[in-house]
Write a protein that holds these residues in place. Sequence first.
Motif, mmCIF file in Angstrom:
data_model
loop_
_atom_site.group_PDB
_atom_site.id
_atom_site.type_symbol
_atom_site.label_atom_id
_atom_site.label_comp_id
_atom_site.label_asym_id
_atom_site.label_seq_id
_atom_site.Cartn_x
_atom_site.Cartn_y
_atom_site.Cartn_z
ATOM 1 N N ASN A 232 0.851 -1.196 0.000
ATOM 2 C CA ASN A 232 0.000 0.000 0.000
ATOM 3 C C ASN A 232 0.877 1.232 0.000
ATOM 4 O OD1 ASN A 232 -3.017 -0.778 0.433
ATOM 5 N ND2 ASN A 232 -1.885 -2.128 1.815
ATOM 6 N N VAL A 233 0.468 2.227 -0.744
ATOM 7 C CA VAL A 233 1.179 3.502 -0.802
ATOM 8 C C VAL A 233 0.269 4.583 -0.243
ATOM 9 C CG1 VAL A 233 2.261 5.212 -2.303
ATOM 10 C CG2 VAL A 233 2.536 2.784 -2.791
ATOM 11 N N ARG A 234 0.797 5.393 0.667
ATOM 12 C CA ARG A 234 -0.006 6.453 1.269
ATOM 13 C C ARG A 234 0.052 7.706 0.408
ATOM 14 N NH1 ARG A 234 -2.364 7.126 6.079
ATOM 15 N NH2 ARG A 234 -2.695 9.258 6.838
ATOM 16 N N VAL B 143 -1.322 -1.217 -4.181
ATOM 17 C CA VAL B 143 -0.501 -1.530 -5.353
ATOM 18 C C VAL B 143 -0.786 -2.979 -5.731
ATOM 19 C CG1 VAL B 143 1.830 -1.728 -6.276
ATOM 20 C CG2 VAL B 143 1.274 0.103 -4.653
ATOM 21 N N VAL B 144 -1.341 -3.182 -6.922
ATOM 22 C CA VAL B 144 -1.782 -4.493 -7.372
ATOM 23 C C VAL B 144 -0.853 -4.983 -8.473
ATOM 24 C CG1 VAL B 144 -3.685 -5.809 -8.390
ATOM 25 C CG2 VAL B 144 -4.160 -3.964 -6.771
ATOM 26 N N ALA B 145 -0.382 -6.216 -8.341
ATOM 27 C CA ALA B 145 0.481 -6.832 -9.362
ATOM 28 C C ALA B 145 -0.330 -7.887 -10.112
ATOM 29 C CB ALA B 145 1.704 -7.472 -8.704
#
Length: 587
Positions: free
Chosen positions: A294-296, A304-306
């Motif tokens: 997760n990015v704040r 963040v999905v790969a």
Amino acid sequence: AGFARSTAGEYAGNIFWVVGFALIVSWIVAVVFTPYLGVTMLPAIKLVEGGHHAIYDTPNYRRLRRLITVAVRHKFVTCGIVGIALALSGIGMGALKQQFFPTSDRPEVLVEVRLPEGTSIETTTATVKKLERWLHDQPEAKIVTSYIGQGAPRFFFAMAPELPDPAFAKIVVLTPDAEAREALKHRLREAVAKGLATEASVRVTQLVFGPYSPFPVEFRVLGPDPAQVSAISEKALDIMRRVPDVRQANRDWGSRTPVLRFIPDQDRLNLIGLSPAEVSQQLQFLLTGVTVTNVREDIRNVAVVARSAGDERLDPARLADFSLMSREGRQIPLSQIGHSEVRLEYPVMKRRDRTPVITIRSDINEATQPPEVSKQIMKALQPLIASLPAGYHIEMGGSIEEATKANTALGKVFPAMIAAMLIVIMLQVRSFSTMAMVMLTAPLGLVGVVPMLLAFNQPFGFNAILGLIGLAGILMRNTLILTEQIRENQAAGLDRYHAVIEATVQRARPVILTALAAVLAFIPLTHSVFWGSMAYTLIGGTAVGTVLILLFLPALYAAWFRIKPTAEVIPEVSTEEPELRVAMAAE
């Protein structure tokens, strides 16, 4: 409504508090401030020579006195006529259009676009753009705002945003006024019927006052077996579509859609050394993606999905070409560890109280009301309901269910309300018989309400019910005023027969003027979409109810207390009561 625990009570409960505080403040002003203004601003009032006779012996008062005398002398006939009129009004209630809350007069047009479940958001976007191009060519559309993949934000109290769904979109079109809204709404419906956006179900509607209900007409089919519930709902939907006033009937489960399912071979997985959970995780990574961190961003966390790149992951025919990784890092074709098959399944299965439920719903002809159409559908469904197996049933939902909940909530408050009214009346009249007589005059307003609503083609809805409750208080107040004047006249020396007649004569002007002021105040509200039915209820009930109070109450009082006619000569008021003469002169 202020104490009713329901969505309608939450919506309309402020009426009680506003009216309650207004009445309390107006009473304080009438008792304290108005007498002060009268003393300081009005000239000194001279006593009228002749007292009671001189004040109330004008030609108009003599005509009123003769009319009241006839009503009192024929008291049983008068009471019978009023009773018949009240009974006819009760029968006439069945001819009134039933309504919960009216449609809003706001200028927005709402367009709901629904494609088959599982449709990609790209396909939904293409359909919305097609509708937007058509809307931008219309002169009534000032602002067109589209929400794709979800419903619009809650910009209006009586609405609820739809849940996220890539196959759904909502378009809000702002028009200049209600007239332009109606023109655009009907033109868009015609365009859809002629083939605009045939790949989607397009619903054109508007905002509605009152508690939110997605469709005005809804019926729920419930039972333990989803397949049987689906079959019953299909039959019920066919019946609903045959009702003339039904438009765009549908059901919330939608149609069955093809679903691709991968079935792993457990034996081969054991030989390779993979578990079903590992296979599921890798397929999720390839198809939809896996959250890796997760990015704040300011005050929000962004996942963040790969996932695998390229459009081939969206092609069901390419599923067999995917490769998984074993624990040793070897690539294993997906076709070696299982097989895929296509099934027709319902994309969404809903439950109510843990029981499978399908809701069939529809819009209606706008010249009708939801309760009216719901009753037509329920009547048409009776043969199907009678043939349902044990454990399956069909129940009514939508606005008529919300209306039932609201009326039930009001019914729970009624006993406490009536008890409070009885206590207040008893404290004022201090007589059980007089209290009962005052309560009997409460429903007299129906004699004026029903003809008024029928004459102006107004529905009888929740607001009209609130107006009827307030009307009962207005009429009982007039009754208390007259009964109190009768007691004062008797204390001043008049016999009971003339006390009744003269009290009505004395209080006729203030009662009529008060009613006239109320009627004139309600007239501007008749143009309101929301308050119109309440205004017509109060106008008709106040006007006719006041006239009935002036004629029916003296007759009822004479019959209730067994007062017999005496000589026509009105006795002189005792000179020992100068305050009464001053009061009469002031009037």
